[in-house]
Write an enzyme that holds these catalytic residues in place. Structure first.
Site, short mmCIF file in Angstrom:
data_model
loop_
_atom_site.label_atom_id
_atom_site.label_comp_id
_atom_site.label_asym_id
_atom_site.label_seq_id
_atom_site.Cartn_x
_atom_site.Cartn_y
_atom_site.Cartn_z
N GLU A 1 -74.72 -29.53 -17.68
CA GLU A 1 -73.92 -29.07 -17.91
C GLU A 1 -74.51 -28.83 -19.39
O GLU A 1 -74.41 -29.22 -19.85
CB GLU A 1 -72.27 -29.44 -17.59
CG GLU A 1 -71.87 -28.88 -18.16
CD GLU A 1 -70.24 -29.21 -18.52
OE1 GLU A 1 -69.87 -30.06 -17.80
OE2 GLU A 1 -69.40 -28.98 -19.66
N ARG B 1 -73.95 -37.34 -24.40
CA ARG B 1 -72.54 -37.88 -24.94
C ARG B 1 -72.26 -38.72 -26.10
O ARG B 1 -72.39 -40.00 -26.04
CB ARG B 1 -72.29 -38.46 -23.51
CG ARG B 1 -70.56 -38.46 -23.07
CD ARG B 1 -70.29 -39.20 -22.34
NE ARG B 1 -71.26 -38.58 -20.77
CZ ARG B 1 -70.72 -37.73 -20.35
NH1 ARG B 1 -68.96 -36.90 -20.73
NH2 ARG B 1 -70.47 -36.85 -19.69
N ARG C 1 -76.02 -30.22 -26.77
CA ARG C 1 -77.28 -29.60 -25.56
C ARG C 1 -78.18 -29.48 -25.39
O ARG C 1 -79.42 -29.53 -24.56
CB ARG C 1 -76.29 -29.71 -23.91
CG ARG C 1 -75.11 -31.42 -24.26
CD ARG C 1 -74.45 -31.19 -22.66
NE ARG C 1 -73.98 -32.65 -23.03
CZ ARG C 1 -72.82 -32.95 -21.70
NH1 ARG C 1 -72.78 -32.45 -20.57
NH2 ARG C 1 -72.67 -33.99 -22.08
N ARG D 1 -64.98 -36.29 -30.09
CA ARG D 1 -64.23 -36.97 -28.81
C ARG D 1 -64.27 -38.59 -28.70
O ARG D 1 -65.34 -38.67 -28.89
CB ARG D 1 -64.79 -36.01 -27.61
CG ARG D 1 -64.99 -34.51 -27.49
CD ARG D 1 -65.24 -33.93 -26.46
NE ARG D 1 -64.88 -32.42 -26.64
CZ ARG D 1 -65.63 -31.83 -25.50
NH1 ARG D 1 -65.80 -31.56 -24.55
NH2 ARG D 1 -65.22 -30.63 -25.88
N SER E 1 -69.23 -24.80 -20.26
CA SER E 1 -68.03 -24.20 -19.13
C SER E 1 -67.07 -23.21 -20.12
O SER E 1 -66.65 -22.50 -21.09
CB SER E 1 -67.35 -25.93 -19.94
OG SER E 1 -67.00 -25.96 -18.63
#
Length: 455
Positions: A377, A305, A419, A290, A380
């Site tokens: 988070e 991130r 994560r 990403r 999801s």
RNA sequence: GGACAGAUGGCAGAGCGGUUGAAUGCACCGGUCUUGAAAACCGGCAUGGGUGCGAGCCCAUCCAGGGUUCGAAUCCCUGUCUGUCCGCCA
């Protein structure tokens, strides 16, 4: 730029990705008939997405296009009929010149109408392909993540309120000498990391454990998919055209997957699957790429991130009536990983302002991260209804049933490996020596290692 | 990378300029027969769209895009994918 290449309502579109001359094919994302029948409902759904009423423009284009098509079809019918006559005349040896000239005369008019139809189709497709999914009624209203609704809390967070704040994962990892951002920056730039030694193995152990759980316990089929996909596929799950800036594009017009959801979901694209084979459940352990274009300055320290991270993804393809139950099931499959790792978490329902483009409803699972003294988070889980299915033209058919229907698609992280590594490090940190205990369920994957220590 | 050969309905597979939206077989659905099943026989069976209360009628679609033609599944060009052979390579 969008170019419709068929003049029917099931608009096949070629989406020029500029220099590569690639195409995107897919149907409209929304049932145009439903919008026609109930524009107010559609507008209300868009309003929840903070968009102004879309139906007036859509219906105007739709109406215009249909009138052009009707006109065009009348001429096409005439052409077809005359051409058949010519065939008959010629067969019987007659002179068909008159009729041939008559058909030729229709050509200009047809070309004009075809051009017009194409143009309107492009406009309609451009408009529709950038509109978000319609959310379910039970999605709570709200502006941003502040308004998400907690529905579950599991486990006891260590050092809540930061009484004695634990170190952050990068402090732990760097102290161990197994997490190196400087070298990664030298190799690739910012937002990359080089893990080494037992910490690198711990990441792999996590992935293995997740994958084994999702396959053996939860019945997902393990896949090892391509990570470089074509434009159609990225369009199908909704990354394109709207989120092009977040994607890594190759020089030959392909895309690095931002999540395995993209590949796994598109397995059923352009298929008509038999109803009995549903639900289909797929899982894969893959890197995700990403650009993080919109998040400059956010989470810059550490590996929270990154431009590249590992994730075990779950995807389910179901019949429409089963997707709600499947959504709950998928959420449990994700939560089960954290429970097995004994990491405290909470589950929230995303509010309308925080729900993603392609989702009808999303649950986020947030793992407790002592170093940040916060829930962050880590998964999801979304249900997309038929939104992606329409873009992909993915359908199913019941045995004996004449008609096909769009499938429903769901996706969820099960879990984000990077994560999760952070969560393990911070939750299993030993302040006495700066080491990290290996969670019980991961020991078999770590060759029986009990604890990661410096050395 | 080079040279050939392909791409047709859920599948297999004909057609190669004129009522061909497409033969045939399999699968599937309905029926006859049978105590039941199988077999056999009869009938049905692509998709999307427009229009009509409706039977229906009309348009588009034979990998994708473009071209030739009064007319294209059929001819020409481009692209993609698949197969075979050669070369190269983890």
């Amino acid at each position: 730029m969008l170019h419709s290449v068929r003049n029917d309502d099931f608009i096949y579109v070629t989406f020029h990705v500029t220099k590569f001359g690639q195409f995107i094919r897919g149907s409209t994302m929304f049932d145009i008939k439903a919008i026609r029948d109930n524009p107010a409902e559609f507008d209300a759904a868009m309003k929840r997405r903070k968009l102004e009423a879309q139906s007036p423009k859509i219906l105007e284009l739709d109406e215009e296009r249909r009138s052009v098509q009707t006109e065009l079809q009348v001429i096409q019918a005439e052409r077809n009929e005359k051409s058949k006559e010519i065939g008959t005349i010629k067969k019987s040896g007659g002179d068909a010149q008159g009729a041939m000239d008559a058909v030729s005369a229709l050509k200009d008019k047809m070309a004009t109408l075809e051009e017009k139809d194409k143009e309107i189709g492009e406009q309609l497709k451009t408009l529709l392909s950038s509109l978000p999914n319609i959310m379910k009624d039970d999605v709570p209203d709200g502006a941003d993540e502040e308004d998400n609704v907690e529905i579950k809390k599991w486990g006891e967070p260590k050092n809540p309120n930061g009484a004695n704040k634990a170190p952050e994962h990068y402090e732990i990892g760097e102290a161990l000498g197994m997490m190196d951002f400087e070298t990664a920056a030298k190799l690739s730039g910012s937002r990359f990391v080089l893990l080494s030694g037992p910490l690198a193995r711990l990441e792999r152990a996590l992935a293995q454990f997740m994958l084994d759980t999702q396959t053996e316990k939860n019945g997902y089929i393990e896949c090892s998919p391509p990570l470089l996909v074509n434009t159609d596929v990225m369009y199908g799950t909704g990354q394109l055209p709207k989120f092009q800036d977040d994607q890594f594009e190759t020089t030959d017009g392909r895309w690095l997957v931002p999540t395995a959801e993209v590949v796994l979901t598109n397995i059923v694209r352009e298929e008509v699957v038999e109803a009995e084979t549903l639900p289909c459940r797929y899982t894969a352990f893959t890197p995700c790429f990403r650009k993080e274009a919109g998040s400059a300055g956010k989470d810059t320290r550490g590996m929270l991130r990154q431009h590249q991270f590992y994730k075990v993804e779950m995807v389910a393809v179901t019949k429409p009536e089963d997707s709600d139950a499947e959504h709950e099931r998928m959420l449990k499959c994700a939560e089960g990983i954290l429970e097995a790792l004994e990491i405290p978490y909470r589950t929230v329902v995303l509010c309308s302002g925080d729900t993603g483009f392609g989702a009808r409803k999303t649950y986020d699972i947030e793992a407790w991260m002592p170093g940040q003294n916060a829930y962050r988070e880590i998964s999801s889980c979304s249900t997309c209804g038929d939104f992606q299915a329409r873009r992909m033209n993915a359908r199913f058919k019941a045995k004996g049933d004449k008609n096909t229907q769009f499938v429903h698609t769901l996706n969820g992280s099960g879990l984000a490996v990077g994560r999760c590594l952070i969560a393990v490090m911070e939750n299993y940190y030993d302040p006495t020596d700066g080491g990290v205990f290996v969670p019980e369920v991961l020991k078999p994957y770590m060759g029986g290692l009990e604890k990661i220590v410096k050395g």
